[in-house]
Design an enzyme around this catalytic site. Structure first.
Site, mmCIF file in Angstrom:
data_model
loop_
_atom_site.group_PDB
_atom_site.id
_atom_site.type_symbol
_atom_site.label_atom_id
_atom_site.label_comp_id
_atom_site.label_asym_id
_atom_site.label_seq_id
_atom_site.Cartn_x
_atom_site.Cartn_y
_atom_site.Cartn_z
ATOM 1 N N GLY A 14 22.433 16.278 29.131
ATOM 2 C CA GLY A 14 21.809 17.122 30.121
ATOM 3 C C GLY A 14 22.607 18.598 29.866
ATOM 4 O O GLY A 14 22.280 19.034 30.908
ATOM 5 N N SER A 15 22.267 18.744 28.935
ATOM 6 C CA SER A 15 24.194 19.821 28.935
ATOM 7 C C SER A 15 23.332 21.363 28.254
ATOM 8 O O SER A 15 24.271 22.253 27.859
ATOM 9 C CB SER A 15 25.621 19.853 28.995
ATOM 10 N N THR A 16 22.148 20.888 28.014
ATOM 11 C CA THR A 16 21.609 22.986 26.840
ATOM 12 C C THR A 16 21.705 23.591 28.280
ATOM 13 O O THR A 16 20.899 24.635 27.600
ATOM 14 C CB THR A 16 20.650 22.815 25.908
ATOM 15 N N GLY A 18 21.154 25.282 31.888
ATOM 16 C CA GLY A 18 21.633 24.555 34.181
ATOM 17 C C GLY A 18 23.267 24.588 34.402
ATOM 18 O O GLY A 18 24.027 24.963 33.589
ATOM 19 N N GLY A 20 24.545 21.643 33.930
ATOM 20 C CA GLY A 20 25.217 20.721 32.260
ATOM 21 C C GLY A 20 26.005 21.251 31.608
ATOM 22 O O GLY A 20 27.131 21.619 31.499
ATOM 23 N N SER A 140 23.669 14.976 44.227
ATOM 24 C CA SER A 140 22.426 16.059 45.253
ATOM 25 C C SER A 140 23.397 16.168 46.792
ATOM 26 O O SER A 140 23.174 14.471 47.221
ATOM 27 C CB SER A 140 21.323 15.465 44.703
ATOM 28 N N TYR A 153 13.584 11.313 44.516
ATOM 29 C CA TYR A 153 14.612 12.084 43.971
ATOM 30 C C TYR A 153 15.710 11.610 44.691
ATOM 31 O O TYR A 153 16.177 11.816 44.654
ATOM 32 C CB TYR A 153 14.270 12.985 43.522
HETATM 33 P P1 NAD Z 1 18.293 21.411 34.379
HETATM 34 O O1 NAD Z 1 16.321 21.293 34.489
HETATM 35 O O2 NAD Z 1 18.803 23.333 35.031
HETATM 36 O O3 NAD Z 1 18.896 20.833 33.286
HETATM 37 C C1 NAD Z 1 18.740 19.627 32.641
HETATM 38 C C2 NAD Z 1 19.047 19.518 31.444
HETATM 39 O O4 NAD Z 1 19.247 18.548 31.407
HETATM 40 C C3 NAD Z 1 18.467 20.110 30.570
HETATM 41 O O5 NAD Z 1 19.275 21.241 29.429
HETATM 42 C C4 NAD Z 1 17.406 18.850 29.761
HETATM 43 O O6 NAD Z 1 17.042 19.499 29.163
HETATM 44 C C5 NAD Z 1 18.316 17.769 30.500
HETATM 45 N N1 NAD Z 1 18.139 16.922 30.095
HETATM 46 C C6 NAD Z 1 16.560 16.465 30.993
HETATM 47 N N2 NAD Z 1 16.489 14.934 30.911
HETATM 48 C C7 NAD Z 1 16.743 14.314 29.741
HETATM 49 C C8 NAD Z 1 17.156 13.511 28.840
HETATM 50 N N3 NAD Z 1 16.478 12.403 29.513
HETATM 51 N N4 NAD Z 1 17.996 13.148 28.278
HETATM 52 C C9 NAD Z 1 19.071 13.901 27.897
HETATM 53 N N5 NAD Z 1 18.897 15.788 28.484
HETATM 54 C C10 NAD Z 1 17.826 15.686 29.785
HETATM 55 O O7 NAD Z 1 19.067 20.816 35.830
HETATM 56 P P2 NAD Z 1 19.684 20.789 36.625
HETATM 57 O O8 NAD Z 1 19.355 21.816 38.346
HETATM 58 O O9 NAD Z 1 20.710 21.849 36.092
HETATM 59 O O10 NAD Z 1 20.501 19.857 37.080
HETATM 60 C C11 NAD Z 1 21.033 18.804 36.895
HETATM 61 C C12 NAD Z 1 22.019 17.916 37.808
HETATM 62 O O11 NAD Z 1 22.208 18.695 39.034
HETATM 63 C C13 NAD Z 1 20.199 16.924 38.198
HETATM 64 O O12 NAD Z 1 21.171 14.953 38.493
HETATM 65 C C14 NAD Z 1 20.358 17.745 39.212
HETATM 66 O O13 NAD Z 1 19.692 16.594 40.017
HETATM 67 C C15 NAD Z 1 21.291 17.166 40.409
HETATM 68 N N6 NAD Z 1 21.247 18.972 41.153
HETATM 69 C C16 NAD Z 1 21.008 19.962 40.710
HETATM 70 C C17 NAD Z 1 20.225 20.868 42.004
HETATM 71 C C18 NAD Z 1 19.975 22.471 41.838
HETATM 72 O O14 NAD Z 1 19.312 22.712 43.018
HETATM 73 N N7 NAD Z 1 19.669 22.212 40.566
HETATM 74 C C19 NAD Z 1 21.162 20.414 43.342
HETATM 75 C C20 NAD Z 1 21.580 19.059 43.488
HETATM 76 C C21 NAD Z 1 21.714 18.378 42.798
#
Ligand code: NAD
Length: 263
Positions: A14-16, A18, A20, A140, A153
């Protein structure tokens, strides 16, 4: 500091976008070859191109839903030698407890927990052969302070801590470390979209929404703002490095102090 990541192959699920994306680009900038993953070819191609331009690093792309067993297997088959695995992909959705049906609980477990378990199982034989590896679960602060607005979650994020601690113990005495990283509220693309939606719906500015969020929803934050994906990525890059060889079995926080505990 040289993180000594040259020659390592890293997969960040999931690194496109955020957190990732920030993790993958930081690893690439530090010399690792990285595999960028997202669900659509267009998003992966765009992210790979941008990351190559920004980092001048070696960046591969793999478009697939890594919560699917076959896709995970195929990726590891195509890219032998992954020695850094960052289980980042994850979904969230605020929903009242009474409204969360069985299928949502199972879906959240599948996407947020089992995807990482499966990838870890697939890359472990190669890491054991190399006697070196890094497995990092992006959990998280919600693993510890379960959000009442999305208990399903929180359940998945706590489960990741159990898996990473258990796996670290299972590989004790090897050069493989397993850790989880606990971000706090972070302005990733997903969270940014969510906050912008709230601002539009309430006719308030983004700054007002952010201030209210930290007054009412996450009042224990010590930084009183969203973290940035880069702040999370900096910690992850260190944990991924050979320099972090004595850090294993740990739940490492980059949560802005939201968790009301010193350890
Ligand atoms: P985001 O939604 O901004 O980005 C997530 C990325 O994952 C996107 O590129 C999306 O296309 C990809 N993705 C989602 N499901 C997928 C799948 N099944 N297969 C391949 N790619 C997939 O998410 P984020 O906020 O950057 O979160 C990333 C991680 O950090 C998550 O595990 C989230 O629980 C954790 N997290 C986020 C926060 C926050 O506040 N943003 C806080 C604590 C933990």
């Amino acid at each position: 500091m040289d993180l000594q990541l040259n020659g390592k192959l890293a997969l960040v699920s999931g690194s496109t976008a955020g957190i990732g994306y920030a993790i993958a680009s930081t690893l690439a900038r530090e010399g690792a070859s990285v595999i960028v993953n997202g669900r659509t070819q267009a998003a992966v191609d765009e992210a790979v191109e941008r990351m190559r331009a920004e980092t001048h690093g070696t960046v591969h792309g793999y478009a697939a839903d890594l919560s699917q067993a076959d896709a995970a297997k195929e990726l590891v088959h195509q890219h032998a030698g992954i020695s850094i695995l960052v289980n980042n992909l994850g979904i969230f959705e605020p929903k009242a407890f009474e409204d969360i049906p069985d299928q949502d609980w199972l879906h959240f477990f599948d996407v947020n927990v089992l995807s990482g378990v499966r990838l870890a199982r697939l890359v472990l034989p190669e890491m054991k052969r190399l006697n070196w590896g890094r497995i990092i679960f992006i959990s998280s602060e919600s693993a510890v302070q379960i959000p009442t607005e999305m208990i399903h979650y929180g359940m998945t994020k706590t489960a990741q801590l159990a898996v990473s601690r258990g796996l670290a113990e299972a590989v004790a005495g090897t050069g493989i470390t397993v850790n989880s990283v606990l971000p706090g509220p972070t302005k990733s693309r997903g969270v940014g979209d969510f906050v912008e939606g709230m601002a539009r719906a309430s006719d308030k500015s983004l700054d007002q929404i952010e201030a209210e969020f930290f007054d009412h929803v996450r009042p224990t934050s010590l930084i009183k703002r969203f973290g940035t994906p880069q702040e999370v990525a900096s910690l992850v890059a260190y944990v991924a490095s050979p320099l972090a060889s004595a850090t294993t079995g740990a739940a490492l926080r980059v949560d802005g102090g939201v968790i009301k505990s010193a350890f």
